[in-house]
Structure formats: C-alpha cells, structure tokens
Design a protein around this motif. Structure first.
Motif, PDB file in Angstrom:
ATOM      1  N   ALA A  97      -8.318  19.787 -17.952  1.00  0.00           N
ATOM      2  CA  ALA A  97      -9.737  19.863 -17.606  1.00  0.00           C
ATOM      3  C   ALA A  97     -10.480  18.610 -18.060  1.00  0.00           C
TER       4      ALA A  97
ATOM      5  N   PHE B 271      -9.575  15.740 -15.783  1.00  0.00           N
ATOM      6  CA  PHE B 271     -10.212  15.957 -14.486  1.00  0.00           C
ATOM      7  C   PHE B 271     -11.696  15.616 -14.561  1.00  0.00           C
TER       8      PHE B 271
ATOM      9  N   ARG C   5      -7.712  12.212 -12.004  1.00  0.00           N
ATOM     10  CA  ARG C   5      -8.267  13.385 -11.334  1.00  0.00           C
ATOM     11  C   ARG C   5      -7.170  14.277 -10.784  1.00  0.00           C
TER      12      ARG C   5
ATOM     13  N   LEU D 225      -6.193  17.763 -12.569  1.00  0.00           N
ATOM     14  CA  LEU D 225      -6.311  19.001 -11.799  1.00  0.00           C
ATOM     15  C   LEU D 225      -4.988  19.754 -11.768  1.00  0.00           C
TER      16      LEU D 225
ATOM     17  N   LEU E 230      -4.403  21.282 -15.159  1.00  0.00           N
ATOM     18  CA  LEU E 230      -5.317  22.406 -15.318  1.00  0.00           C
ATOM     19  C   LEU E 230      -4.791  23.639 -14.583  1.00  0.00           C
ATOM     20  N   LEU E 231      -4.371  23.454 -13.336  1.00  0.00           N
ATOM     21  CA  LEU E 231      -3.874  24.583 -12.550  1.00  0.00           C
ATOM     22  C   LEU E 231      -2.565  25.143 -13.104  1.00  0.00           C
TER      23      LEU E 231
END
Length: 187
Positions: free
Chosen positions: A35, A38, A61, A65, A68-69
């Motif tokens: 996060a 990102f 980015r 991401l 994060l996912l």
C-alpha cells in the motif's frame, strides 16, 4: 481472545484452519508495504512528459498494487482456512534447538532487520545500487557465512543486474546519493 485461542502451545501441533497471529502479522506487513509503495508512486509521473515513455511511477505502482492484492489474498486465506501445510514455515519451539541456538537465530533475525534499516538510511548518501550491493555483501559474508570470493561475486552480480534492469532496461531514475553528478557540479 487469548493467545491460546489462536496459537498452539509450544511444541504442540497447530490446529488446522486456525489463523495464526504471527502469519497474519507478516501478511499485514506485506500488505502495508504494498500500500505504501502504491500510494507513494503517485508522487511521480506515470509517463515521461518529454517523450511519453513509461515514467518513474510505473514500477512502484504496479509492484505495490500487486503486493497489496497478494497480501490481502493471503490474509483472507489465513482467516478462512489457515495455512497449516507441510513445509509452510510454521515455527514452533522444537526440542532440536537448544535455548542458545534459539537466541542465536533471533539475534540473526534482528541483525538482518537492522542491516535492512541501515541500508535504507544509506540510500540517500550512497545511492540505491551501492547501498544494495553493500547490504548483499554483508548478508552473504556475515549472515550466510559464504566465502569472501563468493560473497564479493554475489554482491557484484546484484549490482550489475540491478543496474542493467533498472537503469538500462526500465530507465527508472534511482537515487544516486553522492554519486549524483549534480552534487559534484555544485562544488
């Protein structure tokens, strides 16, 4: 909820399907790092205004991401079914490790974390690539205890591959620290 509700006692087999706090904490750290990368990438342009090529924001980015996912997916999996599988890295107090060995393992873990923090602090001074190469040299020579020629070759390999990947292929502007020509032109 007490510690015994989610974690088995030392030496006992973990309950299948139970979420483990250390695993959740590790996944939360990965998710937070993703996060932060990102969100931090929005400080940079997605494309270069001069020529329209991919800008400095693309790598952090996309990687942020994805991390994060993946972190959120792992947290979800841990809550739903746990991850107690053969070889999943579940660490319990084993009779095979003496208290001395356990302390040595923990000391090494703390040392590696400290080296990573020191490396992050050295990036503005030395630049990204030299700091990464020094960290690799330290970890391979002193933590992994590889012979010096192997440790030096590994560190040099990390330096060269990182340079080729980020600077030549991806054209990502990396912090140069004292090696930045702008620093020397002002002197």
């Amino acid at each position: 909820m007490t510690a015994t509700d989610t974690e088995p006692p030392a030496g006992a087999a973990p309950t299948p399907g139970a979420a483990r706090r250390p695993v959740l904490a590790a996944y939360a750290v990965l998710t937070t790092i993703g996060a932060l990368f990102f969100l931090g990438s929005f400080a940079y342009p997605w494309t270069n205004p001069e020529d329209g090529t991919v800008g400095a924001a693309a790598l952090p980015r996309v990687a942020g991401l994805l991390l994060l996912l993946v972190g959120l997916g792992l947290i979800r999996q841990e809550f739903r079914s746990g991850s107690i599988l053969e070889g999943d890295g579940h660490v319990t107090e084993e009779a095979e490790h003496t208290p001395e060995e356990t302390r040595a393992i923990r000391r090494t873990l703390v040392l590696v974390i400290a080296v990573m923090v020191l490396t992050a602090l050295l990036i503005p001074i030395l630049g990204m690539l030299p700091a990464l190469a020094l960290m690799t040299l330290y970890v391979t020579a002193f933590v992994e205890k590889l012979r010096w020629p192997v440790a030096l070759a590994t560190s040099a390999g990390v330096l060269v591959v990182s340079y080729l990947l980020f600077t030549v292929v991806l054209r990502v502007p990396l912090p140069l620290g004292l090696f930045d020509p702008a620093v020397w032109s002002t002197l």
